[in-house]
Enzyme design. Structure first.
Site, PDB file in Angstrom:
ATOM      1  N   HIS A 186       0.843  -1.209   0.000  1.00 28.11           N
ATOM      2  CA  HIS A 186       0.000   0.000   0.000  1.00 28.11           C
ATOM      3  C   HIS A 186       0.877   1.257   0.000  1.00 28.11           C
ATOM      4  O   HIS A 186       0.631   2.202  -0.753  1.00 28.11           O
ATOM      5  CB  HIS A 186      -0.885   0.041   1.254  1.00 28.11           C
ATOM      6  N   ARG A 233      -2.055  -5.908  -8.226  1.00 21.90           N
ATOM      7  CA  ARG A 233      -0.961  -6.836  -7.930  1.00 21.90           C
ATOM      8  C   ARG A 233      -0.797  -7.893  -9.008  1.00 21.90           C
ATOM      9  O   ARG A 233       0.305  -8.273  -9.362  1.00 21.90           O
ATOM     10  CB  ARG A 233      -1.208  -7.549  -6.590  1.00 21.90           C
TER      11      ARG A 233
END
Ligand code: PNS
Length: 160
Positions: free
Chosen positions: A19, A92
């Site tokens: 993050h 991702r």
């Protein structure tokens, strides 16, 4: 540098280094970045929204144009209320794409004033998620290198 402001939303229960990587990269692209913690995003969060905000503020201390807040309700309403024109989400792997695209289309359907952009996560963090981190911590493993230091402490990680 884009002259618009961007919002980086998420549950962040808790924030991971993946993050923080996305936030750092958004901070290089946009004039101002607001990290938006969804107060009611998940059913049984490990951390309260206040603690999640506190941990993120600590992890983003080095980023001058980044602020952190929590929000309730629709993300697009929140983004509009703070004047942000862009939503930034990390990707991702291909497995993320379906859900992310659905969210982007939903937000687009709610308003066409706000654009979503995707930033690919660094490969080092492509396996990382808040759930994986919680599981490692719950089972007594070390989360060093996976989460910011403040998060590691909150998770009670005593490995050195
Ligand atoms: O980190 P997450 O859990 O993948 O983040 C998801 C989040 C919080 C960004 C998303 O659930 C959200 O935007 N929630 C706010 C409610 C909303 O606007 N829903 C409509 C868009 S899906």
């Amino acid at each position: 540098m884009c002259s618009f402001d961007a919002v980086v939303p998420g549950s962040f229960d808790p924030a991971t280094n993946g993050h923080v990587d996305i936030i750092e990269r958004a901070a290089r692209l946009f004039r101002r970045v607001i990290v938006a913690v969804a107060a009611n995003g998940i059913k049984q969060p490990l951390f309260s929204p206040e603690i999640r905000v506190e941990m993120l503020r600590d992890a983003c201390r080095h980023l001058e144009n980044v602020s952190v807040a929590s929000f309730d309700g629709l993300l697009v309403d929140y983004a509009r209320s703070i004047g942000a024109r862009t939503i930034v989400r990390g990707l991702r792997a291909v497995s993320d794409f379906e859900y992310e695209l659905q969210m982007a289309h939903t937000n687009r359907c709610l308003t066409d004033e706000i654009e979503t952009i995707f930033v690919p996560t660094r490969t080092d963090y492509s396996f990382l998620s808040s759930s994986i981190v919680k599981e490692i911590a719950r089972l007594g493993g070390s989360v060093e290198g996976l989460v910011p230091e403040g998060v590691r402490r909150r998770l009670g990680d005593r490995h050195e």
